[in-house]
Design an enzyme around this catalytic site. Structure first.
Site, PDB file in Angstrom:
ATOM      1  N   CYS A   7       0.834  -1.196  -0.074  1.00 10.79           N
ATOM      2  CA  CYS A   7      -0.053  -0.072   0.115  1.00 10.79           C
ATOM      3  C   CYS A   7       0.918   1.208   0.274  1.00 10.79           C
ATOM      4  O   CYS A   7       0.509   2.093  -0.730  1.00 10.79           O
ATOM      5  CB  CYS A   7      -0.688   0.097   1.280  1.00 10.79           C
ATOM      6  SG  CYS A   7      -2.366  -1.161   1.052  1.00 10.79           S
ATOM      7  N   HIS A 101      -0.848 -10.598  -4.448  1.00  9.94           N
ATOM      8  CA  HIS A 101       0.142 -10.166  -5.617  1.00  9.94           C
ATOM      9  C   HIS A 101       0.483 -11.418  -6.245  1.00  9.94           C
ATOM     10  O   HIS A 101       0.334 -12.702  -5.862  1.00  9.94           O
ATOM     11  CB  HIS A 101       1.446  -9.562  -4.848  1.00  9.94           C
ATOM     12  CG  HIS A 101       2.316 -10.347  -3.844  1.00  9.94           C
ATOM     13  ND1 HIS A 101       1.915 -10.397  -2.586  1.00  9.94           N
ATOM     14  CD2 HIS A 101       3.159 -11.071  -4.068  1.00  9.94           C
ATOM     15  CE1 HIS A 101       2.762 -11.090  -2.027  1.00  9.94           C
ATOM     16  NE2 HIS A 101       3.446 -11.654  -2.807  1.00  9.94           N
TER      17      HIS A 101
HETATM   18  P1  AMP Z   1       5.802 -13.158  -1.114  1.00  8.84           P
HETATM   19  O1  AMP Z   1       7.031 -13.785  -0.664  1.00  8.84           O
HETATM   20  O2  AMP Z   1       5.120 -13.790  -2.525  1.00  8.84           O
HETATM   21  O3  AMP Z   1       4.954 -12.585  -0.156  1.00  8.84           O
HETATM   22  O4  AMP Z   1       6.581 -12.132  -2.179  1.00  8.84           O
HETATM   23  C1  AMP Z   1       6.949 -10.566  -1.643  1.00  8.84           C
HETATM   24  C2  AMP Z   1       7.820  -9.962  -2.601  1.00  8.84           C
HETATM   25  O5  AMP Z   1       7.827  -8.818  -2.433  1.00  8.84           O
HETATM   26  C3  AMP Z   1       9.348 -10.672  -2.330  1.00  8.84           C
HETATM   27  O6  AMP Z   1       9.334 -11.289  -3.713  1.00  8.84           O
HETATM   28  C4  AMP Z   1      10.131  -9.707  -2.232  1.00  8.84           C
HETATM   29  O7  AMP Z   1      11.265  -9.383  -2.896  1.00  8.84           O
HETATM   30  C5  AMP Z   1       9.067  -8.288  -2.737  1.00  8.84           C
HETATM   31  N1  AMP Z   1       9.317  -6.905  -1.985  1.00  8.84           N
HETATM   32  C6  AMP Z   1       9.545  -6.681  -0.746  1.00  8.84           C
HETATM   33  N2  AMP Z   1       9.521  -5.432  -0.551  1.00  8.84           N
HETATM   34  C7  AMP Z   1       9.649  -4.902  -1.707  1.00  8.84           C
HETATM   35  C8  AMP Z   1       9.978  -3.466  -2.106  1.00  8.84           C
HETATM   36  N3  AMP Z   1       9.944  -2.576  -1.475  1.00  8.84           N
HETATM   37  N4  AMP Z   1       9.954  -3.145  -3.469  1.00  8.84           N
HETATM   38  C9  AMP Z   1       9.747  -4.340  -4.324  1.00  8.84           C
HETATM   39  N5  AMP Z   1       9.682  -5.735  -4.179  1.00  8.84           N
HETATM   40  C10 AMP Z   1       9.610  -5.776  -2.766  1.00  8.84           C
HETATM   41 ZN    ZN Z   2      -1.651  -3.364   1.224  1.00  7.72          ZN
END
Ligand code: AMP
Ligand code: ZN
Length: 115
Positions: A7, A101
Site C-alpha cells: 500500500c 500479489h
Molecule cells: P511473497 O514472498 O510472495 O509475499 O513476495 C513478496 C515479494 O515482495 C518478495 O519477492 C520481495 O522481494 C518483494 N518485495 C518486498 N519489498 C519490496 C519492495 N520495497 N519493492 C519491491 N519488491 C519488494
Molecule cells: Zn496493502
C-alpha cells in the site's frame, strides 16, 4: 492499509520501479529478482490479503491482475518466450507480504520444476 508495504508503494511513500499501471492494478520490479524479469502485480486497493479472501464479488480483480501480466509480458517483449506466474498464499508458501500479489517471471528458461 496503513502499514502495508505494498500500500505504501501504491501511495508512493516507498519508491518502486513501475512496469505497468491501470485503474485497478500497479506492477513494479521485485526488489530481489528471482529471474531476469521479475515483476509484482498488486491490486491498488488492499481488498485481499491472499487467495482465501477471494469471493464471487471481488474475484474480477484476479482477472485484472492476469490481464496486467499479459500486458507486462508484451511490454517486456517476452510474450512469445513465455512467463511463469506465481502466487504465494500462507505459511507453507512463505508469503511475506499480506497484500495479494502475483509474481511474473521471465526472460530466461525457468526450468521444469515448480518447487
Ligand atoms: P511473497 O514472498 O510472495 O509475499 O513476495 C513478496 C515479494 O515482495 C518478495 O519477492 C520481495 O522481494 C518483494 N518485495 C518486498 N519489498 C519490496 C519492495 N520495497 N519493492 C519491491 N519488491 C519488494
Ligand atoms: Zn496493502
Amino acid at each position: 492499509m496503513e502499514n502495508c508495504i505494498f500500500c505504501k508503494i501504491v501511495r508512493k511513500e516507498i519508491p518502486s520501479t513501475k512496469v505497468y499501471e491501470d485503474d485497478y492494478v500497479y506492477a513494479f520490479k521485485d526488489i530481489n529478482p528471482q529471474a531476469k524479469h521479475h515483476v509484482l502485480v498488486i491490486p491498488k486497493q488492499h481488498i485481499l490479503s491472499d487467495i482465501n479472501d477471494i469471493t464471487e464479488d471481488n474475484c474480477f480483480i484476479i482477472g485484472r491482475m492476469f490481464y496486467a501480466a499479459k500486458k507486462i509480458s508484451e511490454i517486456l517483449g517476452i510474450e512469445k518466450s513465455g512467463v511463469r506466474i506465481i502466487n504465494n498464499t500462507g505459511k507453507d508458501a512463505h508469503q511475506t507480504v499480506k497484500h495479494i500479489h502475483i509474481h511474473v517471471l521471465g526472460g530466461q528458461d525457468m526450468g521444469e520444476g515448480l518447487v
